[in-house]
Design an enzyme around this catalytic site. Sequence first.
Site, PDB file in Angstrom:
ATOM      1  N   LYS A 194     -13.318   9.048  -2.699  1.00 31.74           N
ATOM      2  CA  LYS A 194     -12.140   9.893  -2.974  1.00 31.74           C
ATOM      3  C   LYS A 194     -11.175   9.136  -3.890  1.00 31.74           C
ATOM      4  CE  LYS A 194      -8.705   9.797   0.222  1.00 31.74           C
ATOM      5  NZ  LYS A 194      -7.386   9.416  -0.282  1.00 31.74           N
ATOM      6  N   ASN A 195     -10.946   7.850  -3.609  1.00 36.35           N
ATOM      7  CA  ASN A 195      -9.928   7.108  -4.357  1.00 36.35           C
ATOM      8  C   ASN A 195     -10.402   6.626  -5.716  1.00 36.35           C
ATOM      9  OD1 ASN A 195      -8.236   7.632  -2.288  1.00 36.35           O
ATOM     10  ND2 ASN A 195      -8.211   5.563  -1.448  1.00 36.35           N
ATOM     11  N   CYS A 236       5.053   9.385   3.162  1.00 38.78           N
ATOM     12  CA  CYS A 236       4.073  10.025   4.047  1.00 38.78           C
ATOM     13  C   CYS A 236       4.138   9.261   5.363  1.00 38.78           C
ATOM     14  CB  CYS A 236       2.679   9.977   3.423  1.00 38.78           C
ATOM     15  SG  CYS A 236       1.965   8.350   3.471  1.00 38.78           S
ATOM     16  N   ARG A 268       6.410   4.710   0.346  1.00 41.70           N
ATOM     17  CA  ARG A 268       5.473   4.804  -0.792  1.00 41.70           C
ATOM     18  C   ARG A 268       6.188   5.224  -2.084  1.00 41.70           C
ATOM     19  NH1 ARG A 268      -0.119   7.201   1.131  1.00 41.70           N
ATOM     20  NH2 ARG A 268      -0.816   5.988  -0.650  1.00 41.70           N
ATOM     21  N   ASP A 328      -7.019   0.197   4.301  1.00 44.03           N
ATOM     22  CA  ASP A 328      -7.612   1.485   4.701  1.00 44.03           C
ATOM     23  C   ASP A 328      -8.689   1.323   5.756  1.00 44.03           C
ATOM     24  OD1 ASP A 328      -7.426   3.074   1.416  1.00 44.03           O
ATOM     25  OD2 ASP A 328      -5.938   2.631   2.950  1.00 44.03           O
ATOM     26  N   ARG A 332      -9.273  15.526   4.477  1.00 43.17           N
ATOM     27  CA  ARG A 332      -8.795  15.089   3.158  1.00 43.17           C
ATOM     28  C   ARG A 332      -9.713  14.038   2.556  1.00 43.17           C
ATOM     29  NH1 ARG A 332      -2.565  13.762   2.762  1.00 43.17           N
ATOM     30  NH2 ARG A 332      -3.415  13.355   0.706  1.00 43.17           N
TER      31      ARG A 332
HETATM   32  C1  EPZ Z   1      -3.775   3.541  -2.896  1.00 44.04           C
HETATM   33  O1  EPZ Z   1      -2.506   4.094  -2.628  1.00 44.04           O
HETATM   34  C2  EPZ Z   1      -4.753   4.355  -2.059  1.00 44.04           C
HETATM   35  N1  EPZ Z   1      -4.704   5.764  -2.495  1.00 44.04           N
HETATM   36  C3  EPZ Z   1      -4.392   4.229  -0.579  1.00 44.04           C
HETATM   37  O2  EPZ Z   1      -5.384   4.928   0.157  1.00 44.04           O
HETATM   38  C4  EPZ Z   1      -4.446   2.754  -0.190  1.00 44.04           C
HETATM   39  O3  EPZ Z   1      -4.043   2.627   1.160  1.00 44.04           O
HETATM   40  C5  EPZ Z   1      -3.488   1.963  -1.092  1.00 44.04           C
HETATM   41  O4  EPZ Z   1      -3.845   2.173  -2.479  1.00 44.04           O
HETATM   42  C6  EPZ Z   1      -3.553   0.462  -0.823  1.00 44.04           C
HETATM   43  O5  EPZ Z   1      -4.860   0.013  -0.994  1.00 44.04           O
HETATM   44  C7  EPZ Z   1      -5.353   6.108  -3.622  1.00 44.04           C
HETATM   45  O6  EPZ Z   1      -5.962   5.294  -4.286  1.00 44.04           O
HETATM   46  C8  EPZ Z   1      -5.277   7.560  -3.995  1.00 44.04           C
HETATM   47  P1  EPZ Z   1      -0.162   1.076  -3.653  1.00 44.04           P
HETATM   48  P2  EPZ Z   1      -1.249   3.652  -3.559  1.00 44.04           P
HETATM   49  O7  EPZ Z   1       0.599   1.612  -4.814  1.00 44.04           O
HETATM   50  O8  EPZ Z   1      -1.701   3.361  -4.924  1.00 44.04           O
HETATM   51  C9  EPZ Z   1       4.249  -0.332  -2.605  1.00 44.04           C
HETATM   52  C10 EPZ Z   1      -6.207   6.432   1.729  1.00 44.04           C
HETATM   53  O9  EPZ Z   1      -6.247   6.256   2.941  1.00 44.04           O
HETATM   54  N2  EPZ Z   1       4.610   0.306  -3.886  1.00 44.04           N
HETATM   55  O10 EPZ Z   1      -1.243   0.088  -3.894  1.00 44.04           O
HETATM   56  O11 EPZ Z   1      -0.177   4.683  -3.355  1.00 44.04           O
HETATM   57  C11 EPZ Z   1       3.782   0.703  -1.585  1.00 44.04           C
HETATM   58  O12 EPZ Z   1       4.884   1.256  -0.892  1.00 44.04           O
HETATM   59  C12 EPZ Z   1      -4.969   6.055   0.942  1.00 44.04           C
HETATM   60  O13 EPZ Z   1      -7.162   6.853   1.038  1.00 44.04           O
HETATM   61  C13 EPZ Z   1       5.928   0.210  -4.329  1.00 44.04           C
HETATM   62  O14 EPZ Z   1       6.784  -0.376  -3.674  1.00 44.04           O
HETATM   63  O15 EPZ Z   1      -0.799   2.307  -2.869  1.00 44.04           O
HETATM   64  C14 EPZ Z   1       2.887  -0.113  -0.684  1.00 44.04           C
HETATM   65  O16 EPZ Z   1       3.676  -0.785   0.277  1.00 44.04           O
HETATM   66  C15 EPZ Z   1      -3.820   5.779   1.871  1.00 44.04           C
HETATM   67  N3  EPZ Z   1       6.272   0.803  -5.516  1.00 44.04           N
HETATM   68  C16 EPZ Z   1       2.257  -1.134  -1.636  1.00 44.04           C
HETATM   69  O17 EPZ Z   1       3.113  -1.168  -2.793  1.00 44.04           O
HETATM   70  C17 EPZ Z   1       5.353   1.471  -6.286  1.00 44.04           C
HETATM   71  O18 EPZ Z   1       5.711   1.986  -7.371  1.00 44.04           O
HETATM   72  C18 EPZ Z   1       0.845  -0.776  -2.095  1.00 44.04           C
HETATM   73  O19 EPZ Z   1       0.890   0.548  -2.573  1.00 44.04           O
HETATM   74  C19 EPZ Z   1       4.019   1.554  -5.812  1.00 44.04           C
HETATM   75  C20 EPZ Z   1       3.671   0.953  -4.618  1.00 44.04           C
END
Ligand code: EPZ
Length: 416
Positions: free
Chosen positions: A22-23, A116, A121, A304, A396
């Site tokens: 999915k990702n 969420c 996020r 994850d 999902r």
């Molecule tokens: C991706 O989310 C995945 N989703 C998530 O999978 C996964 O848990 C996550 O990466 C971490 O591996 C998809 O790929 C669609 P991040 P993403 O940006 O990109 C902070 C699932 O279960 N952050 O790597 O949204 C954020 O709050 C989902 O399939 C900022 O502060 O995660 C988090 O604490 C859940 N500012 C950390 O960084 C930003 O602009 C990592 O988030 C972006 C992120």
Amino acid sequence: MDKLRITGNGPLHGEVRISGAKNAALPCLTACIMSPEAVTLTNLPRVRDIHTMIRVLEELGAAVELDGERVIIDAAELKSHTATYDLVKTMRASILVLGPLLARFGKARVSLPGGCAIGARPVNLHLEALEKMGAKITIEHGYIDARVDRLQGAEITFANVTVTGTENIMMAAALARGTTILHNAAREPEVIDLAEMLNGMGAKISGQGTDTIVIEGVDTLHGHTHPIIPDRIETGTYVCAAAVTRGDVRITHTRPEYLKRFLDVMRAAGLPFEVDADCIHVKPHNGLKAQDIQTQPHPGFPTDMQAQFMAVMTQAEGASAITESIFENRFMHVSELNRMGADITVKGRTAITKGVTPMSGAQVMATDLRASASLVVAALVAKGDTIIDRIYHLDRGYCDLEKKLEGIGALVERIR
Ligand code: EPZ
């Protein structure tokens, strides 16, 4: 709202086939709108988030031909550059249209994704990077409004590792003027897969899989056919299901090397398994030992997999300390697992699971995608019936879940 009834039924056995990730599919789908020529994706997982993303692309005006696991996206003519609140609120990954729309059309209006269950996020890192590339960004009425004549390559260092942030900016940079260098870039396999797809469309990207990615902007991207990589989190979830029931399960059409850290931990816990190029064969065992983990960006232990791993640790001898260092609120599964008989206490960002605790079936509620998966893993080893509510979370991200579980001997039924 659908529910899932799972009845503990002893060791799982047989073979389960892993679907596309999915990702990986989500950013690959948005990359399709970067070319005026049609792009084909294969091995697409049939899960709700993918259908939501396809609706976002159709709302932009792309022509979509979906046939099972194959989709053809033709974005020659787009009639809109807006991803509306109604769709974005159901799936925050819609933010992934921002880079592609700006890169190809110089304008984008995307509803600001809310938080969420697992955390706030924010998307500040995405927006700051695009501003460095020349985009004018305003946020009003809950929408991100971005404009630019043509994005300009820049040298960008992400304050912390962001998976979709890296993907969004990599796509934006592919059509920018000049060269972009991303420092502290995400190294996930899904990032590598997106870079390979973009290069297949004529982009010039190197360094993917390391923390420094270099993108040399080009003027246009052409059509391409790209297979989506297997889902490493679905894979890990079935490893947990086999392990917790002491089963004998072959997990096929996957890539074991995507899960090296997780598999190293499972081996240290005493799980017997063999791997070859595209299969993991989990073997029966007579007990596991608790392991401590801390979630990290790839190649560290995947956040994850944290919830599903915790369900396994309820059946491991000893105390396991699980530290969640990526998201601020990713322990919602703890209270539900404790209602099934687990002995887990949370102190700040660390959950201590004391095993082995016999698990008994209960009525539980899913709160997010991977917490739901954790409840499924626990239900497989619990005595009696577990009823999991709000399983739209599972739908999902897990393709054909009941069918795949039944195929390896689980007693599972969807209650409409
Ligand atoms: C991706 O989310 C995945 N989703 C998530 O999978 C996964 O848990 C996550 O990466 C971490 O591996 C998809 O790929 C669609 P991040 P993403 O940006 O990109 C902070 C699932 O279960 N952050 O790597 O949204 C954020 O709050 C989902 O399939 C900022 O502060 O995660 C988090 O604490 C859940 N500012 C950390 O960084 C930003 O602009 C990592 O988030 C972006 C992120």
